[in-house]
Scaffold this active site. Structure first.
Site, short mmCIF file in Angstrom:
data_model
loop_
_atom_site.label_atom_id
_atom_site.label_comp_id
_atom_site.label_asym_id
_atom_site.label_seq_id
_atom_site.Cartn_x
_atom_site.Cartn_y
_atom_site.Cartn_z
CD GLU A 7 7.59 -7.32 -5.42
OE1 GLU A 7 7.35 -7.54 -6.44
OE2 GLU A 7 7.05 -6.71 -4.60
CE LYS A 8 9.89 -5.41 -9.42
NZ LYS A 8 8.77 -5.03 -8.36
CG ASP A 103 7.17 -4.04 -5.30
OD1 ASP A 103 8.27 -3.51 -4.82
OD2 ASP A 103 7.20 -4.05 -6.60
CG ASP A 105 1.63 -4.84 -5.56
OD1 ASP A 105 2.10 -5.48 -4.85
OD2 ASP A 105 1.69 -4.35 -6.33
CE1 TYR A 327 5.47 -1.18 -6.47
CE2 TYR A 327 3.17 -0.52 -6.02
CZ TYR A 327 4.15 -1.68 -6.42
OH TYR A 327 3.88 -2.79 -6.71
NE ARG A 329 4.47 -4.02 -11.57
CZ ARG A 329 5.82 -3.86 -11.95
NH1 ARG A 329 6.35 -2.84 -11.18
NH2 ARG A 329 6.33 -4.36 -12.85
#
Length: 641
Positions: A7-8, A103, A105, A327, A329
């Protein structure tokens, strides 16, 4: 070639670090010695197109165009990420295996899935996509995650839920912002009236709380206390409990509003004998508080460290990228059972990293397993806890050290015994009136020894220690006391209480049927978005701080006054959040959710159209030229959830 899409960039680098070397760093990806290639998104590479992309007529904001509901939804690359999208497009062509490493989620799931869809990955190749779930950027954790990848198709409900939420926010924000901006213009207001599925109800919460405080009329109420004496001369206080016969002189919260009634009780019991009618004495215990989810961490950090929700998320993200916490979030407060094996190593890292917790770690029992370890309550991600990484926290900022300390302390508490106490409650009848007293004696401090002791209030009824007594025992009311108090207005919202309100929105929902359905964990927004929503309201000058308190500005109050009540109430969006969670749990469907949404939206627009105008009094003047400048752009003004 195996292509891993993170994702990043930070996650991409962490994954590449555990793959065979040497590495070749290219523009937007890393090649490893094993032939694996790691690339990444930069957050969302794609965004929803604006209404005029569906029909040029929508460039003009007209009420008759509404509702705007795309028949075929479209995405477009974000301007500053086009090059990275091209990198992924090129790599996909030669990839034998594709690994989704968004991520853990629902937003992270959608973020990579939508890229694969946009780049037209075939259905046959989609079926073979693997899912990598990384909660901890440390090498050992990443290696474990790589060894237990699953099929990406197992996470379709997570992606569908995020897709439904994204499209719902677009439909709600575009249509209602246009509707009320047009109506506002008719009423003489030349500015943008921004309406969002989450931001507007949150603003409504604050506006209504401020109104309650401003309109509050304090009233005196009365309590009666009896000073009771045993035959051995031991004294304690008991509080009068009004009977049902007193209800005509009481408010909804059971407080006596008539002084004469309280005075009568004082005169009746003064100097009289009483008898113990009931005596309960039983042991009790409190288990350690669970490790943190993001919202609970934000609430505690707001109370203890005076940090805003956004500051907590930003600092927590920094700790995560430095591999010091897992993580951030996360909406989960539980841990996978297999993680228990790492407890000694994590505790050792905490002891090394935070000298303030050294004694707490030394007193921990690493073999003790609290209820936090529960696989059945862990989804795509687990609670936020420290990692096994050791680092010099004094090279970091004060906020980073303190937030790490909060997270670490909550983890250490899992290895302490329950807090045990003895609870005693006594009921005494004096001249037909019921008086009660209670006390709580600590038997074993347990996990509470890990936390700073809070100063106890002398006014608390259970702050006294009751003597040993028996049922039927006679007591003398040596003295009766009338205490006059004032009803207090509700307290202003703070960062902590506003976040608490967003996560436990059922308390503010008017519809009793909806309130029954909602769980305490349902709320406005998600773990990842709540901080941004609050910050958005500050940036738009709808909210302002006065010390630690949060208040609506005149602009914020006027906006809520201008909008119809259903738009600023949390009922509908709370229902949506429950429906989105049902999609994740395979108890609901995308089609059903979107169909209901369109019906609700049509009804809201119908009501807005029938009103023909809105009350824009109090809204600050905005030049028409400023508004027109925005509408002449290719993209209409952005709206947020």
């Amino acid at each position: 070639m195996r292509l891993i899409i993170a994702e990043k960039p930070s996650l991409g680098r962490a994954i590449a670090d555990v793959l065979p070397r040497p590495h070749k760093k290219q523009d937007g990806y890393v090649e490893t010695a094993s032939g694996d290639v790691v690339t990444w998104c930069i957050g969302h590479l794609l965004e929803q197109v604006e209404p005029e992309n569906y029909d040029p007529a929508y460039k003009q904001w007209r009420f008759e165009h509404l509702p705007i509901v795309p028949q075929q939804w479209q995405l477009q690359p974000r301007k500053n990420t086009r090059s990275q999208l091209s990198v992924i497009r090129k790599l996909l062509k030669t990839a034998d295996t594709i690994v989704h490493a968004g991520d853990p989620d629902r937003e992270g799931q959608l973020l990579v899935d939508e890229v694969l869809d946009y780049l037209k990955l075939s259905q046959a190749r989609k079926k073979n996509v693997r899912r990598l779930l990384v909660n901890d950027l440390n090498g050992s954790a990443v290696k474990k995650a790589l060894a237990r990848m699953q099929s990406n198709s197992d996470y379709v409900p997570l992606s569908v839920s995020a897709l439904a939420r994204s499209r719902a926010d677009w439909l709600y924000g575009i249509n209602l912002t246009r509707a009320y901006t047009v109506l506002g213009k008719k009423a003489g207001y030349g500015g943008l009236l921004s309406v969002g599925r989450v931001q507007t109800p949150v603003l409504g919460l604050v506006v209504r709380r401020d109104e309650e405080i401003a309109n509050f009329q304090p009233k005196p109420y009365f309590e009666v206390f009896a000073l009771l004496v045993t035959d051995q001369g031991e004294c304690f206080k008991a509080k009068w409990q009004p009977s049902e016969a007193c209800q005509p002189w009481m408010d909804d919260e059971g407080r006596v509003l008539d002084r004469r009634l309280a005075e009568n009780v004082v005169s009746r019991v003064q100097g009289k004998q009483g008898e113990i009618s009931k005596l309960d004495k039983k042991p009790g215990k409190e288990t350690p508080p669970l490790p943190y989810s993001l919202s609970v961490l934000q609430i505690d950090a707001a109370r203890q460290l005076r940090l805003s929700a956004k500051e907590v998320l930003d600092v927590c993200q920094k700790l995560y990228e430095q591999k010091l916490v897992t993580y951030p979030r996360s909406d989960c407060r539980y841990l996978p059972v297999e993680h228990f094996r790492e407890a000694p190593e994590v505790l050792g890292a905490i002891r090394s990293n935070d000298e303030h917790l050294a004694n707490a770690v030394d007193g921990a029992l690493p073999d003790r397993k609290s209820k936090a370890w529960n696989d059945s309550k862990v989804g795509a991600h687990h609670a936020i806890i420290p990692t096994t990484r050791r680092a010099d926290l004094y090279k970091m900022g004060d906020r980073e050290r303190k937030l790490y300390g909060l997270i670490a302390r909550q983890y250490v508490a899992q290895f302490y015994p329950d807090h045990k106490f003895s609870a005693q409650k006594v009921s005494i009848i004096i001249e037909g009136g019921l008086f009660t007293a209670s006390s709580r004696t600590v038997m074993e401090e347990g996990w509470k020894a890990v936390f700073p002791r809070k100063p106890s209030s002398p006014e608390k009824e259970d702050s006294q220690r009751l003597p040993e007594m028996t049922k039927g025992q006679a007591l003398l009311c040596k003295e009766a006391e009338l205490a006059e108090k004032q009803t207090q207005p509700p307290k202003s919202f703070t960062d902590a209480t506003l976040l608490s309100a967003m996560t436990g929105i059922a308390r503010y929902v008017k519809d009793s049927e909806i309130r029954k359905v909602l769980k305490e964990t349902d709320g406005l927004g998600t773990e990842a978005t709540r901080a941004g929503i609050i910050e958005l309201l500050f940036n738009r000058k709808y909210l302002a701080r006065q010390g630690k308190n949060i208040h609506a500005t005149e602009t914020g109050k006027a906006l809520i006054k201008a909008l119809p009540e259903p738009v600023s109430q949390p009922d509908m969006t709370a229902r949506w959040e429950a429906s989105l969670n049902q999609i994740v749990e395979k108890k609901g469907s995308y089609q059903s959710f979107m169909s209901q949404l369109e019906q609700q939206l049509t009804q809201l627009l119908l009501e807005a159209g029938q009103s023909g105008t809105i009350n824009v009094q109090g809204l600050p003047p905005v030049s028409a030229s400023r508004f027109k400048k925005k509408t002449r752009r290719k993209k209409a003004p952005r709206r947020a959830s």
